[in-house]
Design a protein around this motif. Structure first.
Motif, short mmCIF file in Angstrom:
data_model
loop_
_atom_site.label_atom_id
_atom_site.label_comp_id
_atom_site.label_asym_id
_atom_site.label_seq_id
_atom_site.Cartn_x
_atom_site.Cartn_y
_atom_site.Cartn_z
N LEU A 6 -1.34 -19.68 9.37
CA LEU A 6 -1.60 -18.67 10.39
C LEU A 6 -2.70 -19.15 11.33
O LEU A 6 -3.52 -20.00 10.96
CB LEU A 6 -2.05 -17.37 9.73
CG LEU A 6 -1.05 -16.70 8.79
CD1 LEU A 6 -1.75 -15.67 7.93
CD2 LEU A 6 0.06 -16.04 9.60
N PRO A 7 -2.72 -18.63 12.56
CA PRO A 7 -3.84 -18.93 13.46
C PRO A 7 -5.16 -18.50 12.84
O PRO A 7 -5.20 -17.54 12.06
CB PRO A 7 -3.52 -18.11 14.72
CG PRO A 7 -2.04 -17.89 14.66
CD PRO A 7 -1.70 -17.79 13.21
N GLU A 8 -6.22 -19.20 13.19
CA GLU A 8 -7.53 -18.91 12.62
C GLU A 8 -7.91 -17.44 12.80
O GLU A 8 -7.85 -16.89 13.90
CB GLU A 8 -8.60 -19.79 13.30
CG GLU A 8 -10.00 -19.63 12.75
CD GLU A 8 -10.14 -20.23 11.37
OE1 GLU A 8 -11.04 -19.78 10.63
OE2 GLU A 8 -9.37 -21.15 11.02
N GLY A 9 -8.28 -16.81 11.69
CA GLY A 9 -8.73 -15.43 11.75
C GLY A 9 -7.64 -14.38 11.74
O GLY A 9 -7.93 -13.19 11.81
N GLN A 10 -6.39 -14.79 11.63
CA GLN A 10 -5.28 -13.82 11.68
C GLN A 10 -4.70 -13.60 10.29
O GLN A 10 -4.38 -14.54 9.58
CB GLN A 10 -4.18 -14.32 12.63
CG GLN A 10 -3.00 -13.36 12.76
CD GLN A 10 -1.97 -13.84 13.76
OE1 GLN A 10 -2.32 -14.35 14.83
NE2 GLN A 10 -0.70 -13.70 13.42
N ALA A 11 -4.55 -12.34 9.91
CA ALA A 11 -3.93 -12.00 8.64
C ALA A 11 -2.43 -11.91 8.81
O ALA A 11 -1.92 -11.62 9.90
CB ALA A 11 -4.48 -10.67 8.13
N ARG A 12 -1.68 -12.16 7.73
CA ARG A 12 -0.23 -12.09 7.82
C ARG A 12 0.25 -10.65 7.68
O ARG A 12 -0.51 -9.75 7.28
CB ARG A 12 0.41 -12.96 6.75
CG ARG A 12 0.13 -12.50 5.32
CD ARG A 12 0.86 -13.38 4.32
NE ARG A 12 0.58 -13.01 2.94
CZ ARG A 12 1.17 -12.01 2.30
NH1 ARG A 12 2.07 -11.27 2.93
NH2 ARG A 12 0.87 -11.76 1.05
N LEU A 13 1.51 -10.44 8.01
CA LEU A 13 2.11 -9.12 7.87
C LEU A 13 2.46 -8.85 6.40
O LEU A 13 2.77 -9.76 5.65
CB LEU A 13 3.35 -9.01 8.75
CG LEU A 13 3.14 -9.14 10.26
CD1 LEU A 13 4.48 -9.12 10.99
CD2 LEU A 13 2.23 -8.03 10.77
N LYS A 14 2.44 -7.61 6.04
CA LYS A 14 2.76 -7.19 4.68
C LYS A 14 4.26 -7.26 4.44
O LYS A 14 5.07 -6.83 5.26
CB LYS A 14 2.26 -5.76 4.44
CG LYS A 14 2.58 -5.17 3.08
CD LYS A 14 1.98 -3.79 2.98
CE LYS A 14 2.37 -3.12 1.66
NZ LYS A 14 3.80 -2.79 1.59
N LEU A 15 4.65 -7.84 3.29
CA LEU A 15 6.06 -7.89 2.91
C LEU A 15 6.45 -6.62 2.18
O LEU A 15 5.60 -5.94 1.59
CB LEU A 15 6.33 -9.11 2.03
CG LEU A 15 5.99 -10.48 2.64
CD1 LEU A 15 6.26 -11.60 1.64
CD2 LEU A 15 6.79 -10.71 3.93
N GLN A 16 7.72 -6.30 2.19
CA GLN A 16 8.18 -5.03 1.65
C GLN A 16 7.87 -4.86 0.16
O GLN A 16 7.54 -3.77 -0.30
CB GLN A 16 9.69 -4.89 1.89
CG GLN A 16 10.24 -3.52 1.50
CD GLN A 16 11.69 -3.36 1.89
OE1 GLN A 16 12.32 -4.29 2.39
NE2 GLN A 16 12.24 -2.17 1.65
N ALA A 17 7.99 -5.94 -0.60
CA ALA A 17 7.81 -5.84 -2.05
C ALA A 17 6.34 -5.87 -2.48
O ALA A 17 6.03 -5.71 -3.65
CB ALA A 17 8.56 -6.97 -2.74
N GLU A 18 5.44 -6.08 -1.52
CA GLU A 18 4.02 -6.21 -1.86
C GLU A 18 3.33 -4.84 -1.95
O GLU A 18 3.81 -3.84 -1.42
CB GLU A 18 3.31 -7.06 -0.80
CG GLU A 18 3.76 -8.52 -0.81
CD GLU A 18 3.00 -9.35 0.20
OE1 GLU A 18 2.58 -10.45 -0.15
OE2 GLU A 18 2.81 -8.88 1.35
N ARG A 19 2.21 -4.86 -2.63
CA ARG A 19 1.37 -3.66 -2.76
C ARG A 19 -0.04 -4.04 -2.30
O ARG A 19 -0.70 -4.85 -2.95
CB ARG A 19 1.34 -3.16 -4.21
CG ARG A 19 2.67 -2.63 -4.69
CD ARG A 19 2.65 -2.42 -6.21
NE ARG A 19 1.61 -1.51 -6.62
CZ ARG A 19 1.70 -0.18 -6.59
NH1 ARG A 19 2.83 0.38 -6.16
NH2 ARG A 19 0.71 0.59 -6.98
N ASP A 40 0.06 5.04 -2.33
CA ASP A 40 0.23 5.18 -3.78
C ASP A 40 -0.80 4.35 -4.55
O ASP A 40 -1.26 4.75 -5.63
CB ASP A 40 1.65 4.82 -4.20
CG ASP A 40 2.03 3.40 -3.83
OD1 ASP A 40 1.49 2.88 -2.84
OD2 ASP A 40 2.86 2.80 -4.54
N VAL A 41 -1.19 3.20 -3.99
CA VAL A 41 -2.24 2.39 -4.61
C VAL A 41 -3.58 3.11 -4.53
O VAL A 41 -4.34 3.14 -5.51
CB VAL A 41 -2.33 1.01 -3.92
CG1 VAL A 41 -3.55 0.23 -4.43
CG2 VAL A 41 -1.06 0.21 -4.15
#
Length: 313
Positions: A46-59, A65-66
């Motif tokens: 990923l570009p510096e400082g950028q977080a990735r998008l959340k995948l459907q199966a992730e929590r 709910d978490v």
């Protein structure tokens, strides 16, 4: 003839109990499957400082709910820690065990303080509050909206976590319970102020795992996780010094809880950014920040003291 009072706990026992409290609190969010996070192990550049998008199966931690599961977990852990303090005091008081309940409540700070300690933290934030005044976003100014700034912010599941359950339970466990066992071991005031908050800081180390996965599981992500964790541990430890001081001086949980909630609401001050948004008010913003800092230093000792505190005689 003078007889030396024997501490109810040894220093080693106090260390072990403080560690147990931290382990119980943090461990509670991993004990339940519904409270645990789940991440993909796939590496993503990923570009510096950028977080990735959340995948459907992730929590992730902000999934409703978490959050609900974790609120229940830390509330239960807090109750267990308080019960542990009661048990320790009951077993150590022998023939005086009948007086344990009121004594334990007093040690844990479940008592009211006067209003002065509650004003110290807002005074420190005079700079950010002044900026909000300039932006007309303080309560009842034209840029403030009751539905967005009160109902949506405080009475959502996120508000419940950020401004109620998290600060209250953390202060009960990491201030009241931890400081009680150190006090029972006859620890000095300086040790309680400057050493016990390290337990609070260390309890935030587990966030590194989350940061590493959110930023792609790469070497860059690991570097970011390490740096952000070091900063967070340092910040929470310094904040812990302050809250410990408030607790010990006032003898009440109310001031540190109020300070914790207020700081969560205000966030970390950003004077440089604020002055870039309002360059024509740069001097007055600097003055407001200096006023808050000087006022904080001058009032911290006198405003925080309550003569009923059993920790500060």
């Amino acid at each position: 003839m003078y007889r030396e009072t024997i501490p109810l706990l040894s220093t080693t026992s106090a260390h072990l109990l403080a560690g147990l409290f931290a382990f119980t609190y943090v461990g509670s969010i991993y004990a339940s499957k519904s409270a645990r996070l789940r991440f993909s192990k796939r590496k993503v550049n990923l570009p510096e400082g950028q977080a990735r998008l959340k995948l459907q199966a992730e929590r992730w931690r902000d999934d409703p709910d978490v959050i609900k599961a974790r609120l229940f977990a830390v509330s239960s852990a807090t109750l267990i820690c308080c019960m542990t303090v009661f048990i320790v005091m009951k077993n150590g008081n022998g023939d005086n065990a009948t007086n344990v309940t009121p004594n334990a409540w007093l040690h844990l700070g479940f008592t009211w303080s006067n209003a002065w300690p509650l004003l110290i933290t807002p005074l420190l934030y005079a700079g950010p509050l002044y900026v909000q005044f300039l932006e007309k976003t303080l309560p009842f100014q034209e840029g403030w909206d009751f539905e967005d700034d009160v109902l949506s912010r405080f009475f959502s599941i996120f508000g419940l976590r950020n401004y109620f359950v998290a600060p209250i339970t953390e202060e009960i466990v990491f201030r009241a319970c931890v400081l009680t066992v150190y006090h029972l071991a006859d620890a000095s005031q300086n040790k309680m102020i400057f050493l016990s908050p390290l337990v609070f800081g260390a309890a935030h180390v587990h966030h590194a795992w989350e940061t590493y996965h959110r930023y792609g599981c790469t070497a860059t992500a690991a570097k970011r996780a390490i740096i952000s964790t070091i900063v967070q541990v340092a910040y929470t430890s310094v904040f812990g010094f302050y809250c410990c001081y408030l607790f010990l001086r006032s003898g009440s949980l109310v001031p540190p809880i109020a300070a914790h909630i207020f700081c969560n609401i205000m966030g970390v001050p950003q004077p440089t950014y604020e002055m870039s948004l309002l360059p024509h008010r740069k001097l007055s913003i600097v003055v407001a920040y200096l006023f808050g800092i000087i006022g904080f230093v001058c009032t911290l000792k006198s405003w925080s003291y309550t003569d009923r505190s059993l920790y500060w005689q």
